[in-house]
Design an enzyme around this catalytic site. Structure first.
Site, PDB file in Angstrom:
ATOM      1  N   HIS A 122       0.867  -1.178   0.000  1.00 17.86           N
ATOM      2  CA  HIS A 122       0.000   0.000   0.000  1.00 17.86           C
ATOM      3  C   HIS A 122       0.906   1.232   0.000  1.00 17.86           C
ATOM      4  CE1 HIS A 122      -2.853   2.942   1.710  1.00 17.86           C
ATOM      5  NE2 HIS A 122      -3.824   2.115   1.387  1.00 17.86           N
ATOM      6  N   ASP A 199       3.069  -4.311   8.000  1.00 12.59           N
ATOM      7  CA  ASP A 199       1.870  -3.500   7.841  1.00 12.59           C
ATOM      8  C   ASP A 199       0.674  -4.438   8.031  1.00 12.59           C
ATOM      9  OD1 ASP A 199      -0.360  -2.232   6.901  1.00 12.59           O
ATOM     10  OD2 ASP A 199       0.435  -1.831   4.897  1.00 12.59           O
ATOM     11  N   GLN A 202      -4.580  -4.977   7.007  1.00  8.29           N
ATOM     12  CA  GLN A 202      -5.613  -5.887   6.499  1.00  8.29           C
ATOM     13  C   GLN A 202      -5.587  -7.246   7.204  1.00  8.29           C
ATOM     14  OE1 GLN A 202      -7.973  -4.987   4.636  1.00  8.29           O
ATOM     15  NE2 GLN A 202      -7.208  -3.107   3.695  1.00  8.29           N
ATOM     16  N   LYS A 225     -10.384  -0.170  10.666  1.00 14.71           N
ATOM     17  CA  LYS A 225     -10.609  -1.399   9.892  1.00 14.71           C
ATOM     18  C   LYS A 225     -10.989  -2.579  10.784  1.00 14.71           C
ATOM     19  CE  LYS A 225      -7.287  -0.146   6.268  1.00 14.71           C
ATOM     20  NZ  LYS A 225      -8.028   0.359   5.112  1.00 14.71           N
ATOM     21  N   CYS A 364      -4.588   2.524  -3.731  1.00 12.68           N
ATOM     22  CA  CYS A 364      -3.330   3.002  -3.127  1.00 12.68           C
ATOM     23  C   CYS A 364      -2.224   1.981  -3.332  1.00 12.68           C
ATOM     24  CB  CYS A 364      -3.507   3.296  -1.641  1.00 12.68           C
ATOM     25  SG  CYS A 364      -4.671   4.607  -1.314  1.00 12.68           S
TER      26      CYS A 364
END
Ligand code: PLP
Length: 409
Positions: A122, A199, A202, A225, A364
């Site tokens: 991302h 990261d 998600q 999220k 992104c």
């Protein structure tokens, strides 16, 4: 699928209609809807306990401080961090990654040092490194995908050098839906003497995350999220590393002493939390993590994967659909596709008219779009409340959209 359809009732927004149709929310990867429990927790906190934290001697301030710090402890437990001192509250995953780039990177990275990323990151995990590399004269090395659209681990090994200081990558891809083998990536990074930043934007909403078992050195995620309010997220950093980092921003809360011309700084984690933090949002994050644990992270992951398999099968049956991303047990609830001859934005608009919310664009992830040979795609993403009926609706609607555009063309 072990998740009961009654879980839909936990999300008040799902009762609304869009353009006269029931809302079908297939955009959880962009931001998750909020369970009632989170809304109640935030509302109750504002009604009963709200005040600034870490400052006042009064009861409300003490209650607010306790709630804020309890949220930190909850985050630590949720990702199995050894200690809450190593959890810094940030606005979102983006801010967590920027914090690492500033507080660690500006001191640790020098001219010619190398930062290894993958082509599927991302922008939140690329641009902070571009900024740092420009400032410090560092080099960014990109790892491509293999033929199976997973990160090519041989290429990753090949990208490592004695100058590699950092490997940073996604846990679950926001476009390909695939789970990165983080424990293996950690071994590759550490063998080369580099640190690993993950990261987790998600991943944390969708599967059990254990930062110690993964072998990560740093791990960032966003509250919005995981069903929490926006404006809160967390960065976990191995305590012995974090303890050596200088502040990221200056202001109230993060100091020990301040004279007119110099300051000394608080211990971790407060050293990294300048100014009044997102207090009620942290309370909401606590409630969201409680909710996810109650539903069961393994069940959520199984549910998401089963939905992805179902969606891939259904969408494959729609004329003109091209699907992206690998298939397999490591594929979470994100399905990215294009409809031949129809721009993804037109796909999303045509679905919106039917009450179906999906995302369209480059997500992104412009380098990944380039690697996939497209400028943009459509993306449907699933969570606890998603049903196979909704995926049927998506597939049927896509068939209609395709027929409509073919007729127009
Ligand atoms: N990383 C990944 C994989 C994402 O999907 C996102 C958001 O979509 C981010 C980072 C950035 O998240 P935020 O905008 O909440 O900081």
């Amino acid at each position: 699928m072990a998740i009961s359809a009654e879980r839909r009732d936990d999300f008040p927004i799902l009762r609304r209609r869009v353009h006269g149709a029931p809302l079908v929310y297939l955009d959880s990867a962009a931001s998750a809807q909020k369970p009632e429990r989170v809304l109640d927790a935030v509302d109750g906190f504002y009604r009963q306990h709200y005040a600034n934290v870490h400052r006042g001697a009064h009861t409300l301030s003490a209650e607010a401080t306790d709630a804020y710090e309890a949220a930190r402890t909850r985050v630590a437990r949720f990702i199995n961090a050894p200690d809450e001192r190593s959890v810094v509250f940030v606005r979102n995953a983006t801010e967590g990654i920027n914090l690492v780039a500033h507080a660690w990177g500006r001191r640790a990275i020098g001219p010619g040092d190398e930062i290894v990323v993958t082509v599927a990151e991302h922008h939140a995990n690329l641009v902070p490194w571009h900024l740092l590399a420009a400032e410090r004269g560092a080099v960014i090395r990109g790892v491509p995908l293999g033929g199976d659209q997973r990160v090519d681990l041989d290429a990753l090994k090949g990208a490592m050098s004695p100058r590699t200081k950092l490997v940073t990558t996604f846990h679950v891809s926001n476009v390909l839906g695939v789970l990165n083998p983080i424990a293996e990536i950690a071994r590759i990074a550490h063998e080369a003497g580099a640190l690993l930043l993950v990261d987790g934007a998600q991943a944390v909403p969708h599967l059990p995350v254990d930062v110690q078992a993964l072998g990560a050195d740093m791990y960032a995620f966003s509250g919005h999220k995981v069903g929490a309010p926006s404006g809160i997220g967390a960065l976990w950093v191995r305590e012995e590393l974090l303890a050596t980092w200088p502040p990221f921003m200056g202001g109230g809360e993060m100091i020990r002493t301040v004279a007119l011309d110099r300051s000394t700084y608080a211990d971790i984690p407060m050293r990294f939390e300048a100014g009044t933090p997102a207090i009620a949002e942290a309370v909401g994050l606590h409630a969201a993590l409680d909710y996810l644990d109650e539903v069961g992270l393994q069940d959520i992951w199984d549910h998401d994967r089963a939905l992805a398999r179902y969606a891939i099968e259904r969408l494959r049956g729609v004329d003109g659909v091209t699907l992206y991303g690998p298939e397999g047990d490591d594929r979470g609830g994100i399905v990215t596709f294009n409809l031949d001859g129809v721009h993804p934005h037109d796909v999303a608009s045509a679905l919106d008219v039917r009450g179906v919310a999906i995302r369209a664009g480059h997500h992104c992830a412009q380098p990944l779009m380039g690697a996939l040979g497209v400028r943009s795609t459509a993306r449907a993403s699933f969570w606890i409340h998603t049903t196979t009926d909704e995926i049927d609706l998506l597939a049927d609607a896509l068939g209609e959209v395709r027929t409509f555009f073919a007729g127009v063309a």
